[in-house]
Design a protein around this motif. Structure first.
Motif, PDB file in Angstrom:
ATOM      1  N   ASN A  97       0.831  -1.219   0.000  1.00 26.87           N
ATOM      2  CA  ASN A  97       0.000   0.000   0.000  1.00 26.87           C
ATOM      3  C   ASN A  97       0.855   1.255   0.000  1.00 26.87           C
ATOM      4  N   TYR A 198      -0.741 -11.339  -5.175  1.00 24.43           N
ATOM      5  CA  TYR A 198      -1.026 -12.771  -4.994  1.00 24.43           C
ATOM      6  C   TYR A 198      -0.197 -13.649  -5.925  1.00 24.43           C
ATOM      7  N   THR A 225       4.035  -7.971  -2.418  1.00 19.43           N
ATOM      8  CA  THR A 225       3.906  -7.850  -0.970  1.00 19.43           C
ATOM      9  C   THR A 225       4.386  -9.102  -0.251  1.00 19.43           C
ATOM     10  N   SER A 227       2.702  -9.695   2.545  1.00 18.43           N
ATOM     11  CA  SER A 227       1.548  -9.858   3.445  1.00 18.43           C
ATOM     12  C   SER A 227       0.741 -11.122   3.183  1.00 18.43           C
ATOM     13  N   LYS A 228       0.871 -11.708   2.002  1.00 15.96           N
ATOM     14  CA  LYS A 228      -0.022 -12.806   1.645  1.00 15.96           C
ATOM     15  C   LYS A 228       0.731 -14.129   1.719  1.00 15.96           C
TER      16      LYS A 228
HETATM   17  C1  LIG Z   1      -3.554  -7.484   0.098  1.00 12.28           C
HETATM   18  C2  LIG Z   1      -3.299  -6.686  -1.115  1.00 12.28           C
HETATM   19  C3  LIG Z   1      -2.186  -5.866  -1.198  1.00 12.28           C
HETATM   20  C4  LIG Z   1      -1.157  -5.892  -0.120  1.00 12.28           C
HETATM   21  O1  LIG Z   1      -1.237  -4.900   0.771  1.00 12.28           O
HETATM   22  P1  LIG Z   1      -0.029  -4.723   1.804  1.00 12.28           P
HETATM   23  O2  LIG Z   1      -0.053  -3.258   2.042  1.00 12.28           O
HETATM   24  O3  LIG Z   1       1.219  -5.163   1.129  1.00 12.28           O
HETATM   25  O4  LIG Z   1      -0.365  -5.546   2.986  1.00 12.28           O
HETATM   26  C5  LIG Z   1      -1.944  -5.169  -2.358  1.00 12.28           C
HETATM   27  N1  LIG Z   1      -2.763  -5.285  -3.409  1.00 12.28           N
HETATM   28  C6  LIG Z   1      -3.828  -6.091  -3.391  1.00 12.28           C
HETATM   29  C7  LIG Z   1      -4.660  -6.236  -4.605  1.00 12.28           C
HETATM   30  C8  LIG Z   1      -4.130  -6.796  -2.234  1.00 12.28           C
HETATM   31  O5  LIG Z   1      -5.203  -7.572  -2.197  1.00 12.28           O
END
Ligand SMILES: *Cc1c(COP(=O)(O)O)cnc(C)c1O
Length: 365
Positions: A97, A198, A225, A227-228
């Motif tokens: 983000n 993803y 990311t 995060s996933k």
């Molecule tokens: C989850 C997600 C992100 C990742 O967000 P972070 O800030 O890295 O946690 C980015 N783009 C999409 C489409 C997502 O679903």
């Protein structure tokens, strides 16, 4: 004399709506006084953090009183090797983000237009809106990006196009051929941001590794990311890969210490844990099968997904179903804010978590 502090605010900010996050487990516990809650609402990795990450984090405590390395040297070095790009093409972010916002700030002004698809990830309109730009939302085709319609929406004022591949909350994806011929047709003064949050889940080659195209397209920015699939959502770590020129600009407006030292160390550690990523992918694959079979047995249609979530058409307003699931201790994600009032997005969890959702939805419907 008192002022109207709303009226005084930046016009783009006045029109913003706050990001709606998935409901935290602790909040539902407080509201309902129940435990054993399953959260399948934020596309988090259900297998927990890598053991190598835990060890790496412990080593970082000793220097917790120090500022992190502002340039993220070692993480960039590891990424540079893995992705076959220069460290000077990588911009690290406090989650992806952060880099999505940075790239918009570098290029987008209030007289510009920013294009994204209907049902696209909501961070794109948020960042474009905050800069006062005109939002151009192009109707989706089969819930995904309609690339021809996006090309047709480009005007003299267009500065940036956001494409998530795969997209959230729909799980739709674009193959190499259509995406590449699309980027070839976009004027070079328009920045194309391809968000690959993803990408690690897609192991069958059905989506391209667009980082390999950076040498061909100077207007391309790819974001990713941790995060996933890498399971570091709490630590906030993501990155953009681009030309050195664009990377240099992002570096100028980046907050000096936007990525903390724990995230930096964790990112390096998890990249070394190949078994972790493998397990995440396998758990996702079998969990996807579990949810898809449930949809089929209930006769519910769903959007085929390349992500770690499945978005299901409940055939009726999904909000009451979401509420009933909450009361059974299952948190999923309503997507009415994405103009999909009949759908729920269910993140893939562990087998037992998915089963709890399945048992609950089977009794509700
Ligand atoms: C989850 C997600 C992100 C990742 O967000 P972070 O800030 O890295 O946690 C980015 N783009 C999409 C489409 C997502 O679903």
């Amino acid at each position: 004399m008192s002022c109207d502090y709303i009226e005084l605010a930046n016009p783009g900010v006045q029109k913003l709506h706050p990001y709606q996050a998935g409901k935290p487990v602790s909040e539902l516990e407080r509201e309902l006084g129940i435990t054993n809650i399953v959260k399948l609402a934020s596309n988090e990795n259900p297998i927990g953090m890598s053991g190598l990450v835990r060890k790496a984090l412990e080593k970082e405590y000793v220097d917790g009183c120090r500022y992190p390395d502002a340039n993220g040297h070692y993480l960039k070095a590891a990424l540079s090797e893995k992705l076959a790009v220069l460290p000077s093409q990588i911009t690290l972010g406090n989650g992806s983000n952060d880099v999505l916002e940075m790239i918009a700030k570098v290029y987008v002004q209030s007289h510009h237009e920013v294009i994204f698809s209907e049902h696209a990830f909501c961070v794109y309109p948020i960042v474009a809106q905050s800069l006062g730009a005109k939002l151009v939302e192009v109707p989706a085709k089969d819930y995904g990006n309609d690339l021809d319609a996006i090309l047709a929406a480009i005007t003299e004022k267009t500065k940036m196009i956001f494409i998530a591949n795969p997209n959230n909350p729909t799980g739709t994806w674009l193959g190499a051929e259509p995406l590449k011929s699309f980027i070839q047709k976009v004027p070079q003064n328009v920045i194309v941001v391809v968000d690959e949050a993803y990408t690690e889940y897609v192991t069958d080659g059905s989506i391209p590794n667009t980082i390999e195209w950076l040498s061909e397209f100077d207007n391309l920015v790819v974001t990713r990311t941790y995060s996933k699939a890498y399971g570091l959502a709490a630590l906030r770590l993501g990155y953009a890969v681009s030309s050195e020129a664009i990377c240099g600009l992002m570096n100028r407006l980046r907050q000096p210490f936007n990525v903390n030292s724990f995230a930096l160390a964790a990112g390096i550690a998890v990249m070394e844990d190949h078994a972790y990523l493998q397990k995440a992918i396998e758990v996702n694959k079998s969990g996807m099968q579990q949810l898809v079979s449930n949809c089929e047995s209930l006769g519910l249609s769903y959007i085929p997904s390349a992500g770690n979530f499945l978005t299901v058409d409940m055939g009726q307003n999904a909000m009451p179903i979401y509420e009933k699931l909450l009361r059974k201790g299952v948190i999923v994600r309503p997507v009415a804010n994405y103009n999909m009032p009949n759908h729920l997005r269910i993140s893939i969890g562990l087998e037992l978590e998915n089963q709890k959702y399945i048992d609950s939805i089977n009794t509700i419907l």
